[in-house]
Design a protein around this motif. Structure first.
Motif, mmCIF file in Angstrom:
data_model
loop_
_atom_site.group_PDB
_atom_site.id
_atom_site.type_symbol
_atom_site.label_atom_id
_atom_site.label_comp_id
_atom_site.label_asym_id
_atom_site.label_seq_id
_atom_site.Cartn_x
_atom_site.Cartn_y
_atom_site.Cartn_z
ATOM 1 N N ASP A 49 -24.076 146.833 34.629
ATOM 2 C CA ASP A 49 -25.466 145.547 35.089
ATOM 3 C C ASP A 49 -26.367 145.075 33.707
ATOM 4 N N THR A 50 -25.901 146.136 33.514
ATOM 5 C CA THR A 50 -27.633 145.348 31.949
ATOM 6 C C THR A 50 -26.907 146.103 30.403
ATOM 7 N N ARG A 54 -27.488 141.271 24.755
ATOM 8 C CA ARG A 54 -26.741 140.613 25.457
ATOM 9 C C ARG A 54 -26.077 139.607 24.240
ATOM 10 N N GLU A 110 -22.415 142.437 28.721
ATOM 11 C CA GLU A 110 -23.350 142.001 30.488
ATOM 12 C C GLU A 110 -22.037 141.413 31.440
ATOM 13 N N ARG A 111 -22.306 142.182 32.538
ATOM 14 C CA ARG A 111 -21.511 141.341 33.832
ATOM 15 C C ARG A 111 -20.227 140.754 33.283
ATOM 16 N N SER A 113 -20.588 138.015 31.202
ATOM 17 C CA SER A 113 -20.247 137.588 29.678
ATOM 18 C C SER A 113 -19.571 137.466 28.745
ATOM 19 N N CYS A 142 -21.167 140.137 42.330
ATOM 20 C CA CYS A 142 -22.083 139.700 41.948
ATOM 21 C C CYS A 142 -23.284 139.566 43.323
ATOM 22 N N THR A 146 -28.207 138.759 37.297
ATOM 23 C CA THR A 146 -29.067 138.896 35.919
ATOM 24 C C THR A 146 -29.292 137.793 35.346
ATOM 25 N N CYS A 148 -26.847 136.850 33.258
ATOM 26 C CA CYS A 148 -25.547 137.405 31.546
ATOM 27 C C CYS A 148 -25.472 136.209 31.366
ATOM 28 N N THR A 149 -24.719 134.929 31.674
ATOM 29 C CA THR A 149 -24.515 133.948 31.550
ATOM 30 C C THR A 149 -25.326 132.654 31.124
#
Ligand code: SF4
Length: 297
Positions: A49-50, A54, A110-111, A113, A142, A146, A148-149
């Motif tokens: 998740d994090t 990034r 992340e996720r 991305s 999801c 978050t 992520c993208t």
């Protein structure tokens, strides 16, 4: 799939290339989530998740957003044209390679991305065919976003993803110069070149030459039509999506049925049915795109 490539390699390769692969565009037209919610690559490459840094966020926020998936996709389809769909060992090597890369790249981001929303070779067609989903499907991976993208996430909103990737230049003709816009304009020619060249089992250089010509001619024809007609991106993009999907099924449906042992008559019926399905998708998509209510974020 792995077991099939070991114990029944020829049948498994044929069912993969002429059974599963031809179904994917239709699932994307209905909703990209139909496949993305069950895709084993997505499952195995899903990042935490994090993450401390990034990865790729800068690239995805740049004008080059969407480029990373286009080249692997075109290269993979070109490779297939050299006889991969009748090569179980090659098919196994390809899938193992993509899977390995997906896990390594995916887990660093992340996720989605790291791989799904960046390098996945299916991403360009998920975005092109998935731009006006026919149904609403909840994203199963999801629960909360978050971001992520930053741009182009089809799980968040397929129509908005398309608009975001075309950027502010979509109000003029500049969208044709973005990676996603250029792909959409060039893809119909790539499909025609592939299906008109591959059956003749050309030498690799001839195949690559034909595909390059198909891409370039298609882009210029589309750019000329957009320039001459002034058609706005919100009508041009679904039209290009439908044109690509319609051409794909017009060529692929009879071949897929024949490869799976079906007769010419059945191939014709599925061809007509698939093209009619795409035409109905296009009519609905341009109607929605034309109506003010469908204006993306
Ligand atoms: S829905 Fe949000 S968290 Fe999930 S992949 Fe898209 S941008 Fe990332």
């Amino acid at each position: 799939m792995a077991a099939g490539l070991v114990f029944q390699p020829a049948v498994t390769a044929t069912v993969f290339w002429w059974g599963l692969v031809p179904l994917l565009p239709a699932t994307f037209l209905v909703h990209p989530g139909l496949w993305r919610n069950v895709c084993p690559l997505a499952t195995l490459s899903m990042g935490p998740d994090t993450v401390p840094i990034r990865l790729g966020a800068a690239a995805e926020a740049s004008p080059w957003a969407g480029a990373a998936g286009v080249l692997p996709f075109l290269a993979l389809v070109a490779w297939r044209g050299t006889g991969l769909d009748s090569d179980p060992a090659g098919t196994g090597a390809l899938l193992a390679g993509v899977l390995g890369f997906a896990v390594v790249a995916g887990r660093r981001g992340e996720r989605r991305s790291g791989f799904c929303n960046r390098f996945c070779p299916l991403l360009p067609v998920e975005r092109l065919y998935g731009q006006r989903p026919w149904v609403e499907i909840q994203d199963s991976r999801c629960a909360s976003c978050t971001l992520c993208t930053p741009r182009g996430c089809v799980d968040l909103s397929p129509p908005a993803a398309a608009a975001q990737l075309l950027g502010p230049g979509r109000r003029g003709m500049e969208w044709l110069l973005t990676p996603f816009g250029a792909f959409a304009a060039a893809f119909p020619g790539f499909i025609v070149a592939w299906f008109r060249t591959v059956p003749a089992s050309p030498a690799v250089l001839n195949l690559l030459g034909a595909l390059a010509v198909g891409l370039v001619v298609s882009w210029f024809v589309v750019a000329a039509v957009v320039r001459w007609s002034g058609v706005p991106w919100r009508l041009a993009l679904p039209t290009l999506g439908a044109l690509a999907a319609g051409l794909y099924y017009a060529y692929a449906a009879p071949r897929a049925v024949a490869a799976l042992g079906g007769g010419a008559g059945l191939g014709r019926w599925i061809q007509v049915g698939a093209v009619a399905f795409v035409a109905a998708w296009w009519i609905r998509a341009v109607r929605r795109a034309g109506s003010r209510g469908a204006r993306p974020v």
